[in-house]
Design a protein around this motif. Sequence first.
Motif, PDB file in Angstrom:
ATOM      1  N   MET A  64       0.851  -1.170   0.000  1.00 31.97           N
ATOM      2  CA  MET A  64       0.000   0.000   0.000  1.00 31.97           C
ATOM      3  C   MET A  64       0.897   1.233   0.000  1.00 31.97           C
ATOM      4  SD  MET A  64      -2.879   1.395   2.705  1.00 31.97           S
ATOM      5  CE  MET A  64      -3.410  -0.219   3.083  1.00 31.97           C
ATOM      6  N   LYS A  65       0.504   2.197  -0.795  1.00 33.39           N
ATOM      7  CA  LYS A  65       1.255   3.446  -0.855  1.00 33.39           C
ATOM      8  C   LYS A  65       0.306   4.583  -0.514  1.00 33.39           C
ATOM      9  CE  LYS A  65       4.122   6.312  -3.685  1.00 33.39           C
ATOM     10  NZ  LYS A  65       4.822   6.528  -4.901  1.00 33.39           N
ATOM     11  N   PHE A  66       0.766   5.501   0.294  1.00 33.76           N
ATOM     12  CA  PHE A  66      -0.044   6.647   0.693  1.00 33.76           C
ATOM     13  C   PHE A  66       0.648   7.907   0.216  1.00 33.76           C
ATOM     14  CE2 PHE A  66      -0.770  10.147   3.618  1.00 33.76           C
ATOM     15  CZ  PHE A  66      -2.148  10.227   3.595  1.00 33.76           C
ATOM     16  N   SER A  67      -0.157   8.829  -0.298  1.00 32.65           N
ATOM     17  CA  SER A  67       0.411  10.127  -0.656  1.00 32.65           C
ATOM     18  C   SER A  67      -0.536  11.217  -0.196  1.00 32.65           C
ATOM     19  CB  SER A  67       0.632  10.230  -2.175  1.00 32.65           C
ATOM     20  OG  SER A  67      -0.600  10.138  -2.854  1.00 32.65           O
ATOM     21  N   GLY A  68       0.017  12.313   0.214  1.00 32.27           N
ATOM     22  CA  GLY A  68      -0.767  13.459   0.638  1.00 32.27           C
ATOM     23  C   GLY A  68      -0.161  14.720   0.060  1.00 32.27           C
ATOM     24  N   VAL A  69      -1.019  15.616  -0.400  1.00 36.91           N
ATOM     25  CA  VAL A  69      -0.558  16.844  -1.038  1.00 36.91           C
ATOM     26  C   VAL A  69      -1.395  18.001  -0.515  1.00 36.91           C
ATOM     27  CG1 VAL A  69      -0.330  18.069  -3.232  1.00 36.91           C
ATOM     28  CG2 VAL A  69       0.085  15.611  -3.140  1.00 36.91           C
ATOM     29  N   ASP A  70      -0.753  19.092  -0.183  1.00 39.07           N
ATOM     30  CA  ASP A  70      -1.422  20.348   0.129  1.00 39.07           C
ATOM     31  C   ASP A  70      -0.965  21.352  -0.921  1.00 39.07           C
ATOM     32  OD1 ASP A  70      -2.779  19.589   2.507  1.00 39.07           O
ATOM     33  OD2 ASP A  70      -0.912  19.774   3.623  1.00 39.07           O
ATOM     34  N   THR A  71      -1.912  21.906  -1.661  1.00 38.74           N
ATOM     35  CA  THR A  71      -1.553  22.850  -2.717  1.00 38.74           C
ATOM     36  C   THR A  71      -1.565  24.283  -2.200  1.00 38.74           C
ATOM     37  OG1 THR A  71      -3.816  23.174  -3.476  1.00 38.74           O
ATOM     38  CG2 THR A  71      -2.602  21.319  -4.419  1.00 38.74           C
ATOM     39  N   SER A  72      -1.024  25.183  -2.985  1.00 36.81           N
ATOM     40  CA  SER A  72      -0.964  26.583  -2.584  1.00 36.81           C
ATOM     41  C   SER A  72      -2.339  27.255  -2.577  1.00 36.81           C
ATOM     42  CB  SER A  72      -0.023  27.359  -3.505  1.00 36.81           C
ATOM     43  OG  SER A  72      -0.515  27.309  -4.830  1.00 36.81           O
ATOM     44  N   ASN A  73      -3.325  26.660  -3.251  1.00 37.95           N
ATOM     45  CA  ASN A  73      -4.675  27.237  -3.266  1.00 37.95           C
ATOM     46  C   ASN A  73      -5.631  26.477  -2.340  1.00 37.95           C
ATOM     47  OD1 ASN A  73      -4.736  24.987  -4.877  1.00 37.95           O
ATOM     48  ND2 ASN A  73      -5.982  25.889  -6.474  1.00 37.95           N
ATOM     49  N   GLU A  74      -5.079  25.895  -1.268  1.00 37.69           N
ATOM     50  CA  GLU A  74      -5.845  25.268  -0.186  1.00 37.69           C
ATOM     51  C   GLU A  74      -6.644  24.037  -0.607  1.00 37.69           C
ATOM     52  OE1 GLU A  74      -7.835  27.781   2.624  1.00 37.69           O
ATOM     53  OE2 GLU A  74      -6.711  29.512   1.938  1.00 37.69           O
TER      54      GLU A  74
END
Length: 77
Positions: free
Chosen positions: A1-11
């Motif tokens: 299992m692979k998990f990824s999380g991203v927070d962008t500059s436009n919330e």
Amino acid sequence: MKFSGVDTSNEITIEDTGVFTAGAEPETGTLTRLGGYEFAHPDGRYTFITYVADENGFRAEGEAIPVFTGRVHIRAE
């Protein structure tokens, strides 16, 4: 299992996991992606959408996505 999380500059926040299930033969199997994303509206409200993508297609759910509960009548001409 692979998990990824991203927070962008436009919330916009995105979280995603993937699970691969091996098949009986080499180079066969299924990949299931589970995740969701959240974004802010200009008035401060937030919307959260969850999704599943697998051998049955892409299916998203959330308050912002309408759910069709009626019937479709197709008329042959």
